[in-house]
Enzyme design. Structure first.
Site, PDB file in Angstrom:
ATOM      1  CB  SER A  72      25.671  28.333  12.680  1.00  0.00           C
ATOM      2  OG  SER A  72      27.030  28.592  12.333  1.00  0.00           O
ATOM      3  CB  SER A  74      29.359  27.464   9.563  1.00  0.00           C
ATOM      4  OG  SER A  74      29.956  28.215  10.598  1.00  0.00           O
ATOM      5  CE  LYS A 151      31.422  31.436   8.444  1.00  0.00           C
ATOM      6  NZ  LYS A 151      30.443  30.324   8.452  1.00  0.00           N
ATOM      7  CB  SER A 237      30.376  27.167   5.789  1.00  0.00           C
ATOM      8  OG  SER A 237      31.021  28.353   6.209  1.00  0.00           O
TER       9      SER A 237
END
Length: 281
Positions: A72, A74, A151, A237
């Site tokens: 993704s 994010s 993350k 995100s």
């Protein structure tokens, strides 16, 4: 991918047991009956050939470095869709495969680390809309235990993290930002976003901030044994601001290197050679 890890463990154990049983018992019985050692069953032959390779892959993947693909946007601008990265599996302690149980403590995440982890929550459905929740306080919650996410660690245990819709504060100190221009990559999901250098205490990194999206403010106190994580693509995100804290038990490792960039596994649509060998900051 938990399913791949499970299959790898099962196949490695199976081939190892077959090879060991043959070496200790079956080969002797064949010899005692006058058979030749090279007249061994096909299953034994394949097990003897594949077990050392499978065992090596399992050890490297479980305790040294694991490959992971970025799915993704994010973590733009630092990690792009299609980046294949390596994750340091011993940075935060050695863990058993499948159940992720730590058996040798080595270190703990630092603020600013980019970490891969099991998503620590539930998937809920509100009509046709999917909603994620860490507590499962919804109708028919489904545990999500087979997804690896990535993350950046923003808050450590005991930290007080504040977010006012555009900027962070850590333990009451507002984080400094340095404008670096406009970021135009449409794959980021926020075309025309502002590229900023975010000065986390002890670690700075690039991040994106949309000019059109303003997320609601919040404040969080990180519990012991947990972390607060956010994406670098700050307004695109799904992170701790929405589903809560990351338990230490769900950590998979620390991302440290991009080794390939492909839009798919076979690079049918080409690849970006400039991404190869990029260190993850």
């Amino acid at each position: 991918m938990v399913w791949f890890e499970t299959i790898l463990v099962v196949v490695t154990l199976f081939t190892g047991v077959v090879w060991l049983l043959d070496k200790l018992f079956l080969a002797r019985r064949r010899k005692a009956r006058g058979g030749l050692l090279d007249e061994e069953p096909v299953l034994v032959d394949y097990s003897r050939a594949f077990f050392p390779v499978l065992a090596l892959v399992l050890v490297l993947r479980s305790f040294v470095a694991e490959p992971y693909k970025i799915p993704s946007a994010s973590m733009y601008p630092n990690l792009h869709i299609g980046d294949f990265i390596l994750v340091n599996k011993f940075a935060y302690g050695l863990r058993l495969p499948i159940n992720n149980q730590k058996f040798i403590p080595v270190g703990e995440p630092k603020r600013g680390d980019v970490v891969v982890f099991h998503y620590p929550g539930y998937l809920c459905r509100n009509g046709e809309q999917e909603v994620r929740s860490q507590t499962g306080d919804c109708a028919m919650p489904q545990p999500v235990n087979n997804e690896n996410w990535i993350k950046r660690v923003i808050g450590l245990p005991g930290d007080r993290i504040g977010f006012d819709g555009s900027a962070l504060s850590v333990n009451g100190q507002r984080v400094a930002y340095k404008p670096l221009g406009t970021y135009e990559d449409p794959k980021s999901g926020v075309p025309g976003a502002q590229l900023l250098e975010e000065g986390l205490p002890g670690r700075s990194h690039w991040m994106l901030e949309s000019q059109d999206r303003v997320l609601p403010p919040g404040e969080w106190v990180v519990p012991a044994g947990q972390y607060f994580v956010m994406g670098d693509n700050r307004d695109n995100s799904e992170d701790g601001r929405f589903w809560g804290f990351l338990p230490e038990t769900e950590l998979r490792g620390k991302a440290f290197l991009i080794w390939l960039n492909c839009s798919n596994w076979f690079c049918k649509d080409g690849f970006d050679p400039s991404r190869i060998g990029t260190k993850i900051n």
